[in-house]
Enzyme design. Sequence first.
Site, PDB file in Angstrom:
ATOM      1  N   ASN A   9       1.012  -0.668  -0.074  1.00 58.85           N
ATOM      2  CA  ASN A   9      -0.049  -0.180   0.136  1.00 58.85           C
ATOM      3  C   ASN A   9       0.886   0.856  -0.639  1.00 58.85           C
ATOM      4  OD1 ASN A   9      -1.119   2.067   0.361  1.00 58.85           O
ATOM      5  ND2 ASN A   9      -2.173   1.689   2.756  1.00 58.85           N
ATOM      6  N   LYS A  11       0.033   4.448  -0.644  1.00 58.71           N
ATOM      7  CA  LYS A  11      -0.077   5.614   0.314  1.00 58.71           C
ATOM      8  C   LYS A  11      -0.412   6.389  -0.765  1.00 58.71           C
ATOM      9  CE  LYS A  11      -0.251   2.904   5.019  1.00 58.71           C
ATOM     10  NZ  LYS A  11      -0.111   3.639   5.916  1.00 58.71           N
ATOM     11  N   HIS A  94      -9.374   1.345   4.622  1.00 57.60           N
ATOM     12  CA  HIS A  94      -8.445   1.292   5.443  1.00 57.60           C
ATOM     13  C   HIS A  94      -8.839   2.388   7.013  1.00 57.60           C
ATOM     14  CE1 HIS A  94      -4.386   2.446   6.660  1.00 57.60           C
ATOM     15  NE2 HIS A  94      -3.612   1.276   5.979  1.00 57.60           N
ATOM     16  N   GLU A  96      -6.438   5.144   7.698  1.00 56.01           N
ATOM     17  CA  GLU A  96      -6.083   6.303   7.355  1.00 56.01           C
ATOM     18  C   GLU A  96      -7.596   6.947   6.923  1.00 56.01           C
ATOM     19  OE1 GLU A  96      -2.913   5.623   5.548  1.00 56.01           O
ATOM     20  OE2 GLU A  96      -1.973   5.561   7.312  1.00 56.01           O
ATOM     21  N   GLU A 165      -5.549  -4.949  10.195  1.00 59.89           N
ATOM     22  CA  GLU A 165      -4.585  -3.836  10.807  1.00 59.89           C
ATOM     23  C   GLU A 165      -4.847  -2.395  11.783  1.00 59.89           C
ATOM     24  OE1 GLU A 165      -2.738  -2.898   6.993  1.00 59.89           O
ATOM     25  OE2 GLU A 165      -3.792  -1.434   7.148  1.00 59.89           O
ATOM     26  N   GLY A 171       2.611   2.654  10.846  1.00 62.43           N
ATOM     27  CA  GLY A 171       3.067   3.197  10.232  1.00 62.43           C
ATOM     28  C   GLY A 171       3.876   3.674  11.773  1.00 62.43           C
ATOM     29  N   SER A 209       2.898  -1.715  10.385  1.00 60.14           N
ATOM     30  CA  SER A 209       4.674  -1.652  10.321  1.00 60.14           C
ATOM     31  C   SER A 209       5.416  -3.161  10.378  1.00 60.14           C
ATOM     32  CB  SER A 209       5.416  -1.211  11.821  1.00 60.14           C
ATOM     33  OG  SER A 209       4.737  -0.106  12.322  1.00 60.14           O
TER      34      SER A 209
HETATM   35  P1  13P Z   1       2.731   0.779   7.440  1.00 58.56           P
HETATM   36  O1  13P Z   1       3.356  -0.596   6.775  1.00 58.56           O
HETATM   37  O2  13P Z   1       4.142   1.735   7.046  1.00 58.56           O
HETATM   38  O3  13P Z   1       3.133   0.196   9.168  1.00 58.56           O
HETATM   39  O4  13P Z   1       1.915   0.742   6.529  1.00 58.56           O
HETATM   40  C1  13P Z   1       0.474  -0.367   7.190  1.00 58.56           C
HETATM   41  C2  13P Z   1      -0.228   0.169   6.324  1.00 58.56           C
HETATM   42  O5  13P Z   1      -1.591   0.832   6.750  1.00 58.56           O
HETATM   43  C3  13P Z   1      -1.000  -0.705   5.060  1.00 58.56           C
HETATM   44  O6  13P Z   1      -2.010  -0.481   4.288  1.00 58.56           O
END
Ligand code: 13P
Length: 247
Positions: A9, A11, A94, A96, A165, A171, A209
């Site tokens: 992803n 982002k 997601h 976010e 997640e 992150g 992560s």
């Molecule tokens: P990270 O691997 O950067 O923690 O992000 C995970 C994520 O949100 C994947 O959709």
Amino acid sequence: MKKKLIAGNWKMNGSLAANDKLLKDILVGVGQAACQMAVGVPAVYLSQCQALLAGTAIDLAAQDISAHEVGAYTGEISGAMLKEFGVRYVIVGHSERRQYHGETDEVVALKAQRALGCGITPIVCVGETLAEREAGKTDEVVKRQLAAVIHTNGHCISEVVVAYEPVWAIGTGKTATPEMAQQVHAVLRAQLKAASDHADRIKLLYGGSMNAANAASLLAQPDIDGGLIGGAALKAQDFLTIIAAAH
Ligand code: 13P
């Protein structure tokens, strides 16, 4: 045996030049991977990445889909449009998007339904915040989030991918331990089994992560069928190491 799925992803990262280099570096290194693979790219780069990935084993994913079919929805992108660019998966719900764009469980469920209707596999994200975990509400939260998707999609639920997640692990460099992740995945699997005779074939990904160092131990858990990778998917070598761990 069910193949694992490693999905990046990206982002809101990338550029024409950076995407070109990243995908070429991944394609040079990937060889005969044992798992399924995908990269979730910003919508404006779907065309570029479709061309770069044509004829390869890496599938294209989008990061969002409109809950609507067509019409006056400024800024939205429909499932039919995604399909025109060869999109196989779309990330839905997601954290976010739930957090910054107010997406409710019901909207997420509708987006999953819209994707399925277009022949795109939704990767439905669920996960608890740190406050919810500390209050002992992890199971309750993820079950509520998944229940909405099951309710709206009925027997089609066997066609989705689910990604657990934990919000506090995204992150932050803090990963759920393999045991913590497995525990939640088992809860989700049981919920899916109650809803579908084909729950065993549903892929449950872990995200938060996941990186080159911890991927193998997470992917060794019985109910972890792959990963949804953020930061580490932007580095070709790290993404390749995770892919190699998924067998
Ligand atoms: P990270 O691997 O950067 O923690 O992000 C995970 C994520 O949100 C994947 O959709």
